[in-house]
Design a protein around this motif. Structure first.
Motif, PDB file in Angstrom:
ATOM      1  N   LEU A 105       0.809  -1.220   0.000  1.00  0.00           N
ATOM      2  CA  LEU A 105       0.000   0.000   0.000  1.00  0.00           C
ATOM      3  C   LEU A 105       0.841   1.268   0.000  1.00  0.00           C
ATOM      4  O   LEU A 105       0.443   2.291  -0.563  1.00  0.00           O
ATOM      5  CB  LEU A 105      -0.932   0.002   1.219  1.00  0.00           C
ATOM      6  CG  LEU A 105      -2.049  -1.051   1.248  1.00  0.00           C
ATOM      7  CD1 LEU A 105      -2.812  -0.974   2.559  1.00  0.00           C
ATOM      8  CD2 LEU A 105      -2.996  -0.860   0.065  1.00  0.00           C
ATOM      9  N   LEU A 106       2.008   1.199   0.643  1.00  0.00           N
ATOM     10  CA  LEU A 106       2.842   2.395   0.812  1.00  0.00           C
ATOM     11  C   LEU A 106       4.100   2.361  -0.051  1.00  0.00           C
ATOM     12  O   LEU A 106       5.074   3.041   0.257  1.00  0.00           O
ATOM     13  CB  LEU A 106       3.239   2.528   2.290  1.00  0.00           C
ATOM     14  CG  LEU A 106       2.092   2.657   3.293  1.00  0.00           C
ATOM     15  CD1 LEU A 106       2.621   2.617   4.722  1.00  0.00           C
ATOM     16  CD2 LEU A 106       1.302   3.939   3.051  1.00  0.00           C
ATOM     17  N   LYS A 107       4.085   1.587  -1.133  1.00  0.00           N
ATOM     18  CA  LYS A 107       5.311   1.382  -1.899  1.00  0.00           C
ATOM     19  C   LYS A 107       5.890   2.693  -2.452  1.00  0.00           C
ATOM     20  O   LYS A 107       7.108   2.857  -2.512  1.00  0.00           O
ATOM     21  CB  LYS A 107       5.096   0.379  -3.020  1.00  0.00           C
ATOM     22  CG  LYS A 107       4.066   0.792  -4.063  1.00  0.00           C
ATOM     23  CD  LYS A 107       3.936  -0.305  -5.116  1.00  0.00           C
ATOM     24  CE  LYS A 107       2.954   0.099  -6.208  1.00  0.00           C
ATOM     25  NZ  LYS A 107       2.846  -0.954  -7.247  1.00  0.00           N
ATOM     26  N   ASP A 108       5.042   3.633  -2.857  1.00  0.00           N
ATOM     27  CA  ASP A 108       5.554   4.902  -3.369  1.00  0.00           C
ATOM     28  C   ASP A 108       6.243   5.703  -2.273  1.00  0.00           C
ATOM     29  O   ASP A 108       7.308   6.289  -2.472  1.00  0.00           O
ATOM     30  CB  ASP A 108       4.418   5.736  -3.966  1.00  0.00           C
ATOM     31  CG  ASP A 108       3.855   5.120  -5.239  1.00  0.00           C
ATOM     32  OD1 ASP A 108       4.469   4.148  -5.741  1.00  0.00           O
ATOM     33  OD2 ASP A 108       2.811   5.604  -5.719  1.00  0.00           O
ATOM     34  N   GLN A 109       5.622   5.750  -1.101  1.00  0.00           N
ATOM     35  CA  GLN A 109       6.198   6.494   0.028  1.00  0.00           C
ATOM     36  C   GLN A 109       7.496   5.871   0.518  1.00  0.00           C
ATOM     37  O   GLN A 109       8.416   6.582   0.944  1.00  0.00           O
ATOM     38  CB  GLN A 109       5.182   6.563   1.186  1.00  0.00           C
ATOM     39  CG  GLN A 109       3.977   7.443   0.908  1.00  0.00           C
ATOM     40  CD  GLN A 109       2.894   6.732   0.106  1.00  0.00           C
ATOM     41  OE1 GLN A 109       3.059   5.580  -0.306  1.00  0.00           O
ATOM     42  NE2 GLN A 109       1.783   7.413  -0.125  1.00  0.00           N
ATOM     43  N   ILE A 110       7.593   4.557   0.458  1.00  0.00           N
ATOM     44  CA  ILE A 110       8.809   3.862   0.895  1.00  0.00           C
ATOM     45  C   ILE A 110      10.006   4.326   0.070  1.00  0.00           C
ATOM     46  O   ILE A 110      11.109   4.512   0.593  1.00  0.00           O
ATOM     47  CB  ILE A 110       8.633   2.331   0.768  1.00  0.00           C
ATOM     48  CG1 ILE A 110       7.598   1.832   1.772  1.00  0.00           C
ATOM     49  CG2 ILE A 110       9.958   1.604   0.983  1.00  0.00           C
ATOM     50  CD1 ILE A 110       7.165   0.404   1.532  1.00  0.00           C
ATOM     51  N   GLU A 111       9.795   4.529  -1.215  1.00  0.00           N
ATOM     52  CA  GLU A 111      10.878   4.890  -2.121  1.00  0.00           C
ATOM     53  C   GLU A 111      11.185   6.383  -2.116  1.00  0.00           C
ATOM     54  O   GLU A 111      12.287   6.791  -2.486  1.00  0.00           O
ATOM     55  CB  GLU A 111      10.521   4.452  -3.548  1.00  0.00           C
ATOM     56  CG  GLU A 111      11.629   4.651  -4.570  1.00  0.00           C
ATOM     57  CD  GLU A 111      12.812   3.748  -4.348  1.00  0.00           C
ATOM     58  OE1 GLU A 111      13.915   4.094  -4.789  1.00  0.00           O
ATOM     59  OE2 GLU A 111      12.648   2.691  -3.717  1.00  0.00           O
ATOM     60  N   THR A 112      10.246   7.199  -1.668  1.00  0.00           N
ATOM     61  CA  THR A 112      10.438   8.650  -1.757  1.00  0.00           C
ATOM     62  C   THR A 112      10.358   9.335  -0.397  1.00  0.00           C
ATOM     63  O   THR A 112      11.378   9.637   0.212  1.00  0.00           O
ATOM     64  CB  THR A 112       9.400   9.250  -2.730  1.00  0.00           C
ATOM     65  OG1 THR A 112       8.070   8.867  -2.305  1.00  0.00           O
ATOM     66  CG2 THR A 112       9.616   8.728  -4.144  1.00  0.00           C
ATOM     67  N   VAL A 113       9.153   9.581   0.085  1.00  0.00           N
ATOM     68  CA  VAL A 113       8.940  10.372   1.302  1.00  0.00           C
ATOM     69  C   VAL A 113       9.665   9.788   2.510  1.00  0.00           C
ATOM     70  O   VAL A 113      10.293  10.516   3.294  1.00  0.00           O
ATOM     71  CB  VAL A 113       7.424  10.491   1.613  1.00  0.00           C
ATOM     72  CG1 VAL A 113       7.203  11.278   2.893  1.00  0.00           C
ATOM     73  CG2 VAL A 113       6.696  11.148   0.447  1.00  0.00           C
ATOM     74  N   PHE A 114       9.594   8.474   2.682  1.00  0.00           N
ATOM     75  CA  PHE A 114      10.179   7.837   3.863  1.00  0.00           C
ATOM     76  C   PHE A 114      11.705   7.933   3.887  1.00  0.00           C
ATOM     77  O   PHE A 114      12.327   7.672   4.915  1.00  0.00           O
ATOM     78  CB  PHE A 114       9.769   6.368   3.946  1.00  0.00           C
ATOM     79  CG  PHE A 114       8.319   6.156   4.313  1.00  0.00           C
ATOM     80  CD1 PHE A 114       7.488   7.225   4.599  1.00  0.00           C
ATOM     81  CD2 PHE A 114       7.779   4.874   4.367  1.00  0.00           C
ATOM     82  CE1 PHE A 114       6.156   7.032   4.931  1.00  0.00           C
ATOM     83  CE2 PHE A 114       6.452   4.675   4.696  1.00  0.00           C
ATOM     84  CZ  PHE A 114       5.625   5.756   4.975  1.00  0.00           C
ATOM     85  N   ARG A 115      12.331   8.293   2.771  1.00  0.00           N
ATOM     86  CA  ARG A 115      13.788   8.329   2.708  1.00  0.00           C
ATOM     87  C   ARG A 115      14.355   9.732   2.961  1.00  0.00           C
ATOM     88  O   ARG A 115      15.553   9.945   2.833  1.00  0.00           O
ATOM     89  CB  ARG A 115      14.266   7.765   1.361  1.00  0.00           C
ATOM     90  CG  ARG A 115      13.807   6.332   1.142  1.00  0.00           C
ATOM     91  CD  ARG A 115      14.358   5.727  -0.127  1.00  0.00           C
ATOM     92  NE  ARG A 115      15.751   5.338   0.012  1.00  0.00           N
ATOM     93  CZ  ARG A 115      16.182   4.238   0.615  1.00  0.00           C
ATOM     94  NH1 ARG A 115      15.316   3.411   1.193  1.00  0.00           N
ATOM     95  NH2 ARG A 115      17.461   3.951   0.667  1.00  0.00           N
ATOM     96  N   ASP A 116      13.479  10.659   3.333  1.00  0.00           N
ATOM     97  CA  ASP A 116      13.926  12.004   3.712  1.00  0.00           C
ATOM     98  C   ASP A 116      14.751  11.901   4.998  1.00  0.00           C
ATOM     99  O   ASP A 116      14.303  11.317   5.980  1.00  0.00           O
ATOM    100  CB  ASP A 116      12.708  12.909   3.935  1.00  0.00           C
ATOM    101  CG  ASP A 116      13.093  14.360   4.135  1.00  0.00           C
ATOM    102  OD1 ASP A 116      13.847  14.651   5.091  1.00  0.00           O
ATOM    103  OD2 ASP A 116      12.624  15.199   3.354  1.00  0.00           O
ATOM    104  N   LEU A 117      15.944  12.463   4.987  1.00  0.00           N
ATOM    105  CA  LEU A 117      16.853  12.315   6.132  1.00  0.00           C
ATOM    106  C   LEU A 117      16.338  12.977   7.402  1.00  0.00           C
ATOM    107  O   LEU A 117      16.735  12.591   8.508  1.00  0.00           O
ATOM    108  CB  LEU A 117      18.233  12.865   5.773  1.00  0.00           C
ATOM    109  CG  LEU A 117      19.011  12.033   4.749  1.00  0.00           C
ATOM    110  CD1 LEU A 117      20.283  12.756   4.324  1.00  0.00           C
ATOM    111  CD2 LEU A 117      19.344  10.659   5.320  1.00  0.00           C
TER     112      LEU A 117
END
Length: 289
Positions: A105-117
């Motif tokens: 469900l969160l695959k897009d966020q895992i690759e982008t938003v969640f990787r914000d330092l």
């Protein structure tokens, strides 16, 4: 693009940090950012975790074989359904569902938003405090064979799912949940490792298709990093289980907080871009650590 030197370093980082409650995915993300390398991404991270997971499969090979064989036979033999190994098989399945569902469900966020330092550093600090609280309030008395239940397995599972955010730590989240449920440190860690097997294998195999495509690293460096993570990971899991049998998690808590604060300081000083090489396109899976 990740080259051979980067592969060696990231493989070492993965092997050293996967089983410690300090987040391997956060370390891969941070090391790449500080070195000025492009973010290797969720696909690379998920695939090289196959190396550390192979270390778990070998280290716990007897327990894993007993769980698989007993669970399979219990499907046809009612007398085996009460055996701890048969129950453990169902508990691992139940505990894997949250990260599997949320990972998709969160695959897009895992690759982008969640990787914000900024998010990575915050989760390092916040979950360090939660781990410290759990470690210092836990009664440290329950065992997997006697006390693990479906309810506890699902709680463990949602704790593991939190590790979809780099900085939480798969082992840190599940061990924290185990301590809050009053499991012994060694049992909480052991179940953490067993619970990770289906999710990590599924995620790594799923992401294999993306290696060498688009921003993902080529096959050669990825394979090298995976092999190194296996060798180093086997030594790390052996050391970690011995260490926590006689020590609390305080050292890991302090390290997480200091690392998180340093990242925030580096960002505030302009030394580090919080997006530092992170992709803006989708990608994904349940790879976390």
């Amino acid at each position: 693009m990740i080259g051979w030197l980067e592969a060696v370093i990231l493989g070492l980082v993965q092997g050293l940090t996967e089983f410690l409650p300090i987040s391997s995915s956060a370390h891969i993300r941070v090391v790449s950012a500080f070195a000025g390398w492009p973010d290797p991404g969720a696909a690379f991270t998920a695939v090289i975790q196959l190396g550390t997971e192979a270390a778990v499969l070998i280290y716990f090979r007897k327990e894993i074989w007993e769980i698989i064989s007993t669970w399979t036979r219990s499907l046809f033999d009612k007398e085996l359904r009460g055996h701890w190994a048969a129950r453990m098989g169902w508990y691992v399945i139940a505990g894997t569902l949250p990260i599997g569902i949320l990972g998709l469900l969160l695959k897009d966020q895992i690759e982008t938003v969640f990787r914000d330092l900024r998010l990575v550093s915050t989760t390092l600090i916040v979950f360090a405090v939660i781990l410290w609280f759990a470690d210092h309030t836990a009664r440290n008395k329950l065992t997997l064979e006697r006390h693990l239940s479906f309810t506890h397995a699902v709680v463990y599972g949602f704790a593991q799912a939190l590790a979809l955010i780099p900085g939480v730590s798969r082992s840190g989240g599940t061990v924290t949940a185990g301590l809050l449920l009053d499991y012994r440190r060694e049992d909480a860690a052991k179940y953490s490792f067993l619970l990770a097997i289906p999710a990590v294998l599924a995620s790594g195999l799923f992401e294999l298709k993306d290696i060498g495509e688009g921003p993902a690293p080529d096959w050669g460096p990825t394979i090298l990093a995976t092999v190194i993570s296996f060798v180093v990971g086997y030594a790390a899991v052996s050391w970690f289980l011995r260490y926590i049998s006689t020590h609390k998690f305080t050292g890991f808590v302090v390290y997480r907080i200091l690392l998180g604060l340093f990242i925030l300081f580096a960002i505030s000083m302009g030394w580090l871009d919080p997006q530092a090489g992170a992709p803006s396109v989708t990608g994904a899976g349940t790879g976390a650590g």
